[in-house]
Design a protein around this motif. Structure first.
Motif, PDB file in Angstrom:
ATOM      1  N   VAL A 105       0.887  -1.159   0.000  1.00 58.50           N
ATOM      2  CA  VAL A 105       0.000   0.000   0.000  1.00 58.50           C
ATOM      3  C   VAL A 105       0.926   1.211   0.000  1.00 58.50           C
ATOM      4  CG1 VAL A 105      -1.724   1.283   1.306  1.00 58.50           C
ATOM      5  CG2 VAL A 105      -1.818  -1.219   1.249  1.00 58.50           C
ATOM      6  N   SER A 106       0.736   2.121  -0.940  1.00 58.31           N
ATOM      7  CA  SER A 106       1.614   3.287  -0.994  1.00 58.31           C
ATOM      8  C   SER A 106       0.872   4.489  -1.555  1.00 58.31           C
ATOM      9  CB  SER A 106       2.855   2.995  -1.844  1.00 58.31           C
ATOM     10  OG  SER A 106       2.484   2.724  -3.176  1.00 58.31           O
ATOM     11  N   GLY A 107       1.461   5.652  -1.345  1.00 56.19           N
ATOM     12  CA  GLY A 107       0.907   6.880  -1.893  1.00 56.19           C
ATOM     13  C   GLY A 107       0.103   7.702  -0.915  1.00 56.19           C
ATOM     14  N   ASP A 108      -0.380   7.084   0.147  1.00 52.32           N
ATOM     15  CA  ASP A 108      -1.171   7.779   1.166  1.00 52.32           C
ATOM     16  C   ASP A 108      -0.732   7.238   2.523  1.00 52.32           C
ATOM     17  OD1 ASP A 108      -3.126   8.450   3.098  1.00 52.32           O
ATOM     18  OD2 ASP A 108      -4.697   8.567   1.588  1.00 52.32           O
ATOM     19  N   ILE A 109      -0.009   8.044   3.286  1.00 53.91           N
ATOM     20  CA  ILE A 109       0.568   7.564   4.541  1.00 53.91           C
ATOM     21  C   ILE A 109      -0.502   7.098   5.529  1.00 53.91           C
ATOM     22  CG2 ILE A 109       0.763   9.813   5.683  1.00 53.91           C
ATOM     23  CD1 ILE A 109       3.299   6.866   5.835  1.00 53.91           C
ATOM     24  N   ALA A 110      -1.702   7.682   5.474  1.00 50.72           N
ATOM     25  CA  ALA A 110      -2.782   7.227   6.358  1.00 50.72           C
ATOM     26  C   ALA A 110      -3.177   5.793   6.003  1.00 50.72           C
ATOM     27  CB  ALA A 110      -3.986   8.164   6.258  1.00 50.72           C
ATOM     28  N   LEU A 111      -3.343   5.500   4.720  1.00 46.12           N
ATOM     29  CA  LEU A 111      -3.693   4.136   4.297  1.00 46.12           C
ATOM     30  C   LEU A 111      -2.556   3.161   4.586  1.00 46.12           C
ATOM     31  CD1 LEU A 111      -5.516   4.818   0.900  1.00 46.12           C
ATOM     32  CD2 LEU A 111      -6.536   4.254   3.121  1.00 46.12           C
ATOM     33  N   GLU A 112      -1.328   3.619   4.421  1.00 44.93           N
ATOM     34  CA  GLU A 112      -0.178   2.777   4.723  1.00 44.93           C
ATOM     35  C   GLU A 112      -0.168   2.412   6.208  1.00 44.93           C
ATOM     36  OE1 GLU A 112       3.452   4.638   3.166  1.00 44.93           O
ATOM     37  OE2 GLU A 112       2.224   5.469   1.556  1.00 44.93           O
ATOM     38  N   THR A 113      -0.397   3.389   7.057  1.00 48.18           N
ATOM     39  CA  THR A 113      -0.399   3.152   8.505  1.00 48.18           C
ATOM     40  C   THR A 113      -1.535   2.234   8.901  1.00 48.18           C
ATOM     41  OG1 THR A 113       0.591   5.342   8.816  1.00 48.18           O
ATOM     42  CG2 THR A 113      -0.381   4.291  10.762  1.00 48.18           C
ATOM     43  N   LYS A 114      -2.703   2.411   8.302  1.00 49.09           N
ATOM     44  CA  LYS A 114      -3.836   1.517   8.595  1.00 49.09           C
ATOM     45  C   LYS A 114      -3.506   0.077   8.222  1.00 49.09           C
ATOM     46  CE  LYS A 114      -7.468   4.960   8.306  1.00 49.09           C
ATOM     47  NZ  LYS A 114      -8.675   5.431   7.637  1.00 49.09           N
TER      48      LYS A 114
END
Length: 126
Positions: free
Chosen positions: A43-52
């Motif tokens: 998952v990349s490109g959005d740190i919030a989605l990466e952290t989730k």
């Protein structure tokens, strides 16, 4: 007594380690990155989605031991850049509404697979 913990719900280790090790009542979860176990994709490109995704992987591993987020006593957060701290911290905070664990957050030069966030945890289940 040491027990090795692995689950197909979280990404398989990419080196000579296990997803977690249980020693007595303590569970040591290896650093998790935003890798989707089912597809092997990052998952990349959005740190919030990466952290989730990272937190979801931690949850799957904890679940395998009969634990959940409330049993975490210590976290270590590794970031590729401290400018990501605020966004990562906001998502991280959604998992710990009270009695948050001890924690450190550090920026490092580089993380596995060039991801931007990696989190490891220690949990305790009495």
């Amino acid at each position: 007594m040491k027990e090795i913990i692995n689950t197909d719900l979280a990404p398989a280790p990419i080196g000579p380690y296990n997803q977690a090790v249980k020693a007595g009542n303590t569970i040591y979860v290896s650093g998790q990155i935003p890798l989707v176990a089912a597809t092997g994709e990052l998952v990349s490109g959005d740190i919030a989605l990466e952290t989730k995704e990272v937190m979801k992987n931690i949850g799957f591993i904890l679940q395998q031991t009969g634990c959940d987020y409330k049993d975490i006593v210590k976290t270590s957060i590794f970031l590729s850049d401290m400018s990501l701290f605020t966004d990562v911290n906001a998502i991280y905070g959604e998992y710990f509404t009270e009695n948050a664990p001890a924690r450190e957050t550090v920026a490092v030069k580089e993380l596995p697979k060039k991801v931007r966030v990696e989190i490891s945890v220690i949990a305790y289940k009495s």
